[in-house]
Structures are given as structure tokens and as C-alpha cells.
Design an enzyme around this catalytic site. Structure first.
Site, PDB file in Angstrom:
ATOM      1  N   TYR A  34       5.017  10.099 -11.787  1.00  0.00           N
ATOM      2  CA  TYR A  34       4.905  10.590 -10.407  1.00  0.00           C
ATOM      3  C   TYR A  34       5.839  11.776 -10.184  1.00  0.00           C
ATOM      4  CZ  TYR A  34       6.124  11.042  -5.484  1.00  0.00           C
ATOM      5  OH  TYR A  34       6.407  11.567  -4.247  1.00  0.00           O
ATOM      6  N   LYS A  80       5.276  16.102  -9.418  1.00  0.00           N
ATOM      7  CA  LYS A  80       5.891  16.930  -8.361  1.00  0.00           C
ATOM      8  C   LYS A  80       6.587  18.141  -8.987  1.00  0.00           C
ATOM      9  CE  LYS A  80       4.648  14.547  -4.864  1.00  0.00           C
ATOM     10  NZ  LYS A  80       3.578  15.101  -4.030  1.00  0.00           N
ATOM     11  N   SER A 119       9.555  16.334  -3.603  1.00  0.00           N
ATOM     12  CA  SER A 119      10.406  15.154  -3.417  1.00  0.00           C
ATOM     13  C   SER A 119      11.777  15.381  -4.028  1.00  0.00           C
ATOM     14  CB  SER A 119       9.731  13.972  -4.120  1.00  0.00           C
ATOM     15  OG  SER A 119      10.612  12.889  -4.221  1.00  0.00           O
TER      16      SER A 119
HETATM   17  P1  NAD Z   1       0.370   8.459   1.837  1.00  0.00           P
HETATM   18  O1  NAD Z   1      -0.176   7.756   0.658  1.00  0.00           O
HETATM   19  O2  NAD Z   1       0.553   7.700   3.093  1.00  0.00           O
HETATM   20  O3  NAD Z   1      -0.542   9.753   2.162  1.00  0.00           O
HETATM   21  C1  NAD Z   1      -1.230  10.452   1.163  1.00  0.00           C
HETATM   22  C2  NAD Z   1      -2.673  10.597   1.623  1.00  0.00           C
HETATM   23  O4  NAD Z   1      -3.407  11.329   0.651  1.00  0.00           O
HETATM   24  C3  NAD Z   1      -3.394   9.252   1.796  1.00  0.00           C
HETATM   25  O5  NAD Z   1      -4.004   9.223   3.058  1.00  0.00           O
HETATM   26  C4  NAD Z   1      -4.411   9.230   0.670  1.00  0.00           C
HETATM   27  O6  NAD Z   1      -5.568   8.508   1.036  1.00  0.00           O
HETATM   28  C5  NAD Z   1      -4.664  10.715   0.458  1.00  0.00           C
HETATM   29  N1  NAD Z   1      -5.115  11.100  -0.886  1.00  0.00           N
HETATM   30  C6  NAD Z   1      -4.565  10.751  -2.075  1.00  0.00           C
HETATM   31  N2  NAD Z   1      -5.231  11.335  -3.081  1.00  0.00           N
HETATM   32  C7  NAD Z   1      -6.206  12.078  -2.524  1.00  0.00           C
HETATM   33  C8  NAD Z   1      -7.229  12.917  -3.043  1.00  0.00           C
HETATM   34  N3  NAD Z   1      -7.383  13.108  -4.357  1.00  0.00           N
HETATM   35  N4  NAD Z   1      -8.060  13.522  -2.184  1.00  0.00           N
HETATM   36  C9  NAD Z   1      -7.943  13.346  -0.852  1.00  0.00           C
HETATM   37  N5  NAD Z   1      -6.994  12.566  -0.303  1.00  0.00           N
HETATM   38  C10 NAD Z   1      -6.142  11.932  -1.133  1.00  0.00           C
HETATM   39  O7  NAD Z   1       1.739   9.136   1.378  1.00  0.00           O
HETATM   40  P2  NAD Z   1       2.875   9.825   2.273  1.00  0.00           P
HETATM   41  O8  NAD Z   1       4.052   8.930   2.261  1.00  0.00           O
HETATM   42  O9  NAD Z   1       2.322  10.272   3.547  1.00  0.00           O
HETATM   43  O10 NAD Z   1       3.218  11.058   1.339  1.00  0.00           O
HETATM   44  C11 NAD Z   1       2.614  12.317   1.521  1.00  0.00           C
HETATM   45  C12 NAD Z   1       3.058  13.245   0.401  1.00  0.00           C
HETATM   46  O11 NAD Z   1       4.475  13.345   0.414  1.00  0.00           O
HETATM   47  C13 NAD Z   1       2.680  12.774  -0.995  1.00  0.00           C
HETATM   48  O12 NAD Z   1       2.332  13.898  -1.774  1.00  0.00           O
HETATM   49  C14 NAD Z   1       3.952  12.151  -1.507  1.00  0.00           C
HETATM   50  O13 NAD Z   1       4.032  12.171  -2.902  1.00  0.00           O
HETATM   51  C15 NAD Z   1       4.997  13.035  -0.865  1.00  0.00           C
HETATM   52  N6  NAD Z   1       6.296  12.365  -0.705  1.00  0.00           N
HETATM   53  C16 NAD Z   1       6.362  11.182  -0.047  1.00  0.00           C
HETATM   54  C17 NAD Z   1       7.581  10.533   0.084  1.00  0.00           C
HETATM   55  C18 NAD Z   1       7.675   9.209   0.783  1.00  0.00           C
HETATM   56  O14 NAD Z   1       8.670   8.524   0.638  1.00  0.00           O
HETATM   57  N7  NAD Z   1       6.701   8.780   1.572  1.00  0.00           N
HETATM   58  C19 NAD Z   1       8.746  11.115  -0.447  1.00  0.00           C
HETATM   59  C20 NAD Z   1       8.655  12.337  -1.099  1.00  0.00           C
HETATM   60  C21 NAD Z   1       7.408  12.960  -1.228  1.00  0.00           C
HETATM   61  C1  UD1 Z   2      11.784   5.977  -4.162  1.00  0.00           C
HETATM   62  C2  UD1 Z   2      11.266   6.569  -5.442  1.00  0.00           C
HETATM   63  C3  UD1 Z   2      11.332   8.082  -5.357  1.00  0.00           C
HETATM   64  C4  UD1 Z   2      10.572   8.567  -4.132  1.00  0.00           C
HETATM   65  C5  UD1 Z   2      11.188   7.889  -2.903  1.00  0.00           C
HETATM   66  C6  UD1 Z   2      10.516   8.260  -1.639  1.00  0.00           C
HETATM   67  C7  UD1 Z   2      11.798   4.874  -7.154  1.00  0.00           C
HETATM   68  C8  UD1 Z   2      12.614   4.550  -8.364  1.00  0.00           C
HETATM   69  N1  UD1 Z   2      12.058   6.060  -6.564  1.00  0.00           N
HETATM   70  O1  UD1 Z   2      13.114   6.410  -3.986  1.00  0.00           O
HETATM   71  O2  UD1 Z   2      10.767   8.659  -6.521  1.00  0.00           O
HETATM   72  O3  UD1 Z   2      10.661   9.972  -4.013  1.00  0.00           O
HETATM   73  O4  UD1 Z   2      11.069   6.472  -3.064  1.00  0.00           O
HETATM   74  O5  UD1 Z   2       9.315   7.569  -1.507  1.00  0.00           O
HETATM   75  O6  UD1 Z   2      10.937   4.092  -6.748  1.00  0.00           O
HETATM   76  N2  UD1 Z   2      16.018  -1.149  -2.504  1.00  0.00           N
HETATM   77  C9  UD1 Z   2      16.409  -2.471  -2.546  1.00  0.00           C
HETATM   78  N3  UD1 Z   2      15.455  -3.439  -2.388  1.00  0.00           N
HETATM   79  C10 UD1 Z   2      14.134  -3.148  -2.199  1.00  0.00           C
HETATM   80  C11 UD1 Z   2      13.746  -1.783  -2.148  1.00  0.00           C
HETATM   81  C12 UD1 Z   2      14.713  -0.812  -2.321  1.00  0.00           C
HETATM   82  O7  UD1 Z   2      17.587  -2.770  -2.720  1.00  0.00           O
HETATM   83  O8  UD1 Z   2      13.311  -4.063  -2.092  1.00  0.00           O
HETATM   84  C13 UD1 Z   2      17.066  -0.095  -2.641  1.00  0.00           C
HETATM   85  C14 UD1 Z   2      16.874   0.821  -3.825  1.00  0.00           C
HETATM   86  O9  UD1 Z   2      17.500   0.322  -4.961  1.00  0.00           O
HETATM   87  C15 UD1 Z   2      17.498   2.117  -3.308  1.00  0.00           C
HETATM   88  C16 UD1 Z   2      17.227   2.082  -1.804  1.00  0.00           C
HETATM   89  O10 UD1 Z   2      16.956   0.723  -1.487  1.00  0.00           O
HETATM   90  O11 UD1 Z   2      18.889   2.096  -3.497  1.00  0.00           O
HETATM   91  C17 UD1 Z   2      16.031   2.918  -1.408  1.00  0.00           C
HETATM   92  O12 UD1 Z   2      14.901   2.555  -2.208  1.00  0.00           O
HETATM   93  P1  UD1 Z   2      13.444   3.128  -1.961  1.00  0.00           P
HETATM   94  O13 UD1 Z   2      13.085   3.003  -0.535  1.00  0.00           O
HETATM   95  O14 UD1 Z   2      12.530   2.515  -2.967  1.00  0.00           O
HETATM   96  O15 UD1 Z   2      13.604   4.691  -2.245  1.00  0.00           O
HETATM   97  P2  UD1 Z   2      14.217   5.438  -3.525  1.00  0.00           P
HETATM   98  O16 UD1 Z   2      14.454   4.507  -4.650  1.00  0.00           O
HETATM   99  O17 UD1 Z   2      15.343   6.279  -3.052  1.00  0.00           O
END
Ligand code: NAD
Ligand code: UD1
Length: 342
Positions: A149, A153, A124
Site C-alpha cells: 500500500y 503511494k 500518506s
Molecule cells: P475510502 O476507502 O473511504 O475511500 C476511497 C474510495 O475510493 C471508496 O469510496 C472506494 O469505493 C473508492 N475506490 C477505490 N478504488 C476505486 C476504483 N478503482 N475506482 C473507483 N473508485 C474506487 O478511503 P479514505 O480513507 O477516504 O481515503 C481516501 C484516500 O486517502 C485513499 O487514496 C487513501 O489511500 C488515502 N489516505 C487515507 C488515509 C486514512 O487514514 N484514511 C491516510 C492517508 C492516505
Molecule cells: C496506519 C497505517 C498507515 C496509514 C495510516 C492512516 C499501519 C501499519 N499503518 O497508520 O500506513 O497511512 O494508518 O490510515 O497499518 N493501535 C492500537 N490498537 C489498535 C489499532 C491501533 O494500539 O487496535 C495503535 C497503533 O499501534 C498506532 C496507533 O494506534 O500506534 C494508530 O494506529 P492506526 O490508526 O492503525 O494508524 P497508523 O498505524 O498510524
């Protein structure tokens, strides 16, 4: 390739499974459904017209994982499984370290014992902390993460890198190949409207919050601060369509095939949009009004965060194709068609 997709029922994993299958790869999913439902996998099958082998198991369950590897010969693992809620990780650090680190340690051990040492890892932009440069390149030093969290990572990136380094030092003939993908802010959904983000409870992230306001499930959006040093005072982020992100994983497979060692890529668009930009874009794309109020800053938030995606462009031939209009349109299409999620 035959690919183990951990967390394949989740938001990014399900979209990636679609792209992998469409490109001719064989996908096997393992998920414990702690943050997803089996229905997501059924929808992936519907979109791709393919049958997916699905294991319900927790990565920390070594016996279950050994059985999965006994049943299948994998070329690569794309590792999405993990917990991802920043706020929750502050109140439940043990659970985050146990699941994200513990689960990955068991996975890596079972992988190496089965001779599969190719992994693409979901990292991330959070590892950059308060970034030292904008746009953020992969050379930007990692920053101080403000929550458990983010630390999982960052630590996992280092653990993975150490494995490769040791293999090289030890003259291992089959060293680890590791692609660390640092995602920026994934939004949007598959065009079919069949799969998308299905957050539990009140969403923490901006786009699902907006779509739930649009659906009338939430009254208004609170914008977390309008006194940042940005063009309109609200926080700026690099939003990326989840299908583009999914395609980035396909390209990362080509690095694995070339025996890349350890490589890091940012997956973002290289463009920053403020919260108000997103609200306006969403309203215009969908012909809807999003009521909002300005609230205080959210602790831990930074003013500006966007990527330089140049390295992934040059080395992988990858670039995001969808713009903000598609992101807003597809997010709403998913929410509208699935008012209660899966
Ligand atoms: P998500 O929660 O939708 O998907 C994660 C999946 O992993 C879920 O289906 C959950 O049930 C499964 N899971 C969790 N722990 C497990 C375990 N111990 N064993 C088996 N399955 C397990 O999340 P996502 O948004 O699809 O994110 C996927 C990955 O990308 C994560 O590692 C997350 O940290 C990373 N990531 C997500 C974002 C984002 O904004 N969505 C941003 C940066 C990184
Ligand atoms: C968040 C996580 C980050 C993670 C990323 C992707 C935090 C502090 N950071 O990032 O670790 O990798 O999601 O999943 O949670 N905002 C509002 N109102 C809301 C929600 C968000 O104003 O109700 C604003 C936030 O202040 C930010 C932007 O929208 O400026 C995006 O927010 P968000 O979607 O939560 O993502 P990040 O904070 O960038």
C-alpha cells in the site's frame, strides 16, 4: 471550479465534497463503491442542499472514464480513489498495484487527453517510512515503506512528478500542476453526524476501533505495545480532524490556480498523541469507559510519527482548527447515530 472527485463516496472524499460545495465549487463524483455506499453521496447532498452528479465506475474502466470526461469539462481532479488497508495489501499486492497504480494511470491518461492536467493526490505520511526527523517536514527523505500500500503511494508520487518534469523539459505550454498531500491520521466526522468513517468488518485503525468498543460492538481495545520510547510507552501519532483535512484540499486548489508545478504538503496538526492519550481523551470527551488490554507490538508500526504542518501554514494559509476533544466527540457522534454505518 468544476472538480472531479474520485472516490468521493469514501471517508475523506465525502467530507471534502461537502467543503468544496460549500465554497461554491461544482463537484462530480466517480466511485466504484468497493469500499463505500451511494448513501454517503446522498448524505453529502443533504448536508449541502446540492445535487451531485455521481458516476458509478471503476477508474480502470477506460471507456467509462472517457464518457465522464466527454460529459464534463473539468478544471481539476482530486484523486482519492484507491485501496488503503495496509495488512490487506501485504496479502493482496497484485490487487493493490492494479487498483491504485492501474486506476491512476488510466485516470492520468484520460485527463491529459482532455487537457485537464491539474490534480490533487491523496498521499500518506507512510511514504516517510521510519522518519529520519520528528516533527516530519516535507524535506524529510522518503523512507522504506514496509508494505505494498505504502509503495503505491510512494510510486504514484514519483510518477506524477515525472509527468510534470517531462512537460517542463519538453516546453509544454500546459504543464501538469500537481499537489501531493501527505495525510497524517484522519479521524472524526462531520458535525452533522450524517457522514463519517464506515469501515468494513473489524477496524484496523485506532479511532474506529475505539468507537466500536464504546458502542459495545467490540469487547475491548488491544493496545499494540507499551514499550516504545514515548512518554507512556504507547505509539504516538498525529491525529487530524477529517473536516480540517478536507479544508486542506480547498486550500490546495489555490496552489493549482497559481500553477504550482509539483508541490508537497503535510496535512497534520503538528501534535503527537499516544494511544493512551487518545483513550483518555475519548473517555473524557464522551463520558464513557474504554476497556483495554496491552498486547504485543503490531509488525510494521513505528514509535512516533507527527508532522510539521508549517509549510501548508505558510504557503496555503491552512492550519487544523479542531483539537483532540472535537476529534473524539465527532467520531463518537457519528458512530452513535449510525451504529451500522450507512
Ligand atoms: P475510502 O476507502 O473511504 O475511500 C476511497 C474510495 O475510493 C471508496 O469510496 C472506494 O469505493 C473508492 N475506490 C477505490 N478504488 C476505486 C476504483 N478503482 N475506482 C473507483 N473508485 C474506487 O478511503 P479514505 O480513507 O477516504 O481515503 C481516501 C484516500 O486517502 C485513499 O487514496 C487513501 O489511500 C488515502 N489516505 C487515507 C488515509 C486514512 O487514514 N484514511 C491516510 C492517508 C492516505
Ligand atoms: C496506519 C497505517 C498507515 C496509514 C495510516 C492512516 C499501519 C501499519 N499503518 O497508520 O500506513 O497511512 O494508518 O490510515 O497499518 N493501535 C492500537 N490498537 C489498535 C489499532 C491501533 O494500539 O487496535 C495503535 C497503533 O499501534 C498506532 C496507533 O494506534 O500506534 C494508530 O494506529 P492506526 O490508526 O492503525 O494508524 P497508523 O498505524 O498510524
Amino acid at each position: 471550479m468544476k472538480i472531479l472527485v474520485t472516490g468521493g463516496a469514501g471517508y475523506i472524499g465525502s467530507h471534502t465534497a461537502v467543503e468544496l460545495i460549500n465554497a461554491g465549487h461544482e463537484v462530480v463524483i466517480v466511485d466504484n463503491f468497493s469500499n463505500s455506499k451511494p448513501e454517503a453521496v446522498r448524505r453529502v447532498e443533504k448536508i449541502t442542499n446540492a445535487e451531485i452528479r455521481l458516476y458509478e465506475a471503476d477508474l480502470r474502466d477506460r471507456t467509462a472514464l472517457e464518457q465522464i470526461f466527454a460529459d464534463n469539462l473539468f478544471d481539476c481532479c482530486i484523486h482519492f480513489a484507491g485501496m488503503k488497508a495496509v495488512g490487506e495489501s501485504v496479502s493482496k499486492p497484485w490487487e493493490y498495484y492494479d487498483n491504485n497504480i492501474g486506476g491512476t494511470m488510466v485516470l492520468l491518461d484520460v485527463m491529459r487527453k482532455n487537457g485537464c492536467k491539474n490534480i490533487i493526490f491523496s498521499s500518506s505520511a507512510t511514504v516517510y517510512g521510519s522518519p529520519a526527523e520528528i516533527p516530519i517536514t516535507e524535506n524529510c527523505p522518503k523512507g522504506k515503506c514496509t508494505n505494498p500500500y505504502g509503495r503505491t503511494k510512494s510510486m504514484l508520487e514519483e510518477i506524477l512528478t515525472d509527468l510534470h518534469t517531462a512537460d517542463v523539459k519538453n516546453g509544454d505550454k500546459n504543464p501538469w500542476n500537481i499537489v501531493l498531500l501527505r495525510y497524517f491520521n484522519p479521524v472524526g466526522a462531520h458535525k452533522s453526524g450524517l457522514i463519517g468513517e464506515d469501515p468494513k468488518g473489524i477496524p484496523n485503525n485506532l479511532m474506529p476501533f475505539i468507537t466500536q468498543v464504546a458502542a459495545g460492538k467490540l469487547g475491548f481495545l488491544t493496545i499494540f505495545g507499551n514499550d516504545y520510547d514515548t512518554h507512556d510507552g504507547t505509539g504516538v501519532r498525529d491525529y487530524i480532524h477529517v473536516v480540517d483535512l478536507a479544508k486542506g484540499h480547498l486550500k490546495a486548489l489555490s496552489a493549482i490556480e497559481k500553477k504550482c508545478g509539483v508541490v508537497i504538503y503535510n496535512l497534520g496538526t503538528g501534535r503527537g498523541y499516544s494511544v493512551l492519550d487518545i483513550v483518555r481523551a475519548f473517555e473524557e470527551a464522551n463520558g464513557l469507559k474504554i476497556p483495554y488490554k496491552i498486547g504485543p507490538r503490531r509488525p510494521g508500526d513505528i514509535a512516533v510519527c507527527y508532522s510539521s504542518p508549517e509549510k501548508a501554514g505558510k504557503e496555503l494559509g491552512w492550519a487544523a482548527e479542531n483539537g483532540i476533544v472535537e476529534m473524539c466527540r465527532d467520531s463518537w457522534n457519528w458512530q452513535k447515530n449510525n451504529p451500522n454505518g450507512y
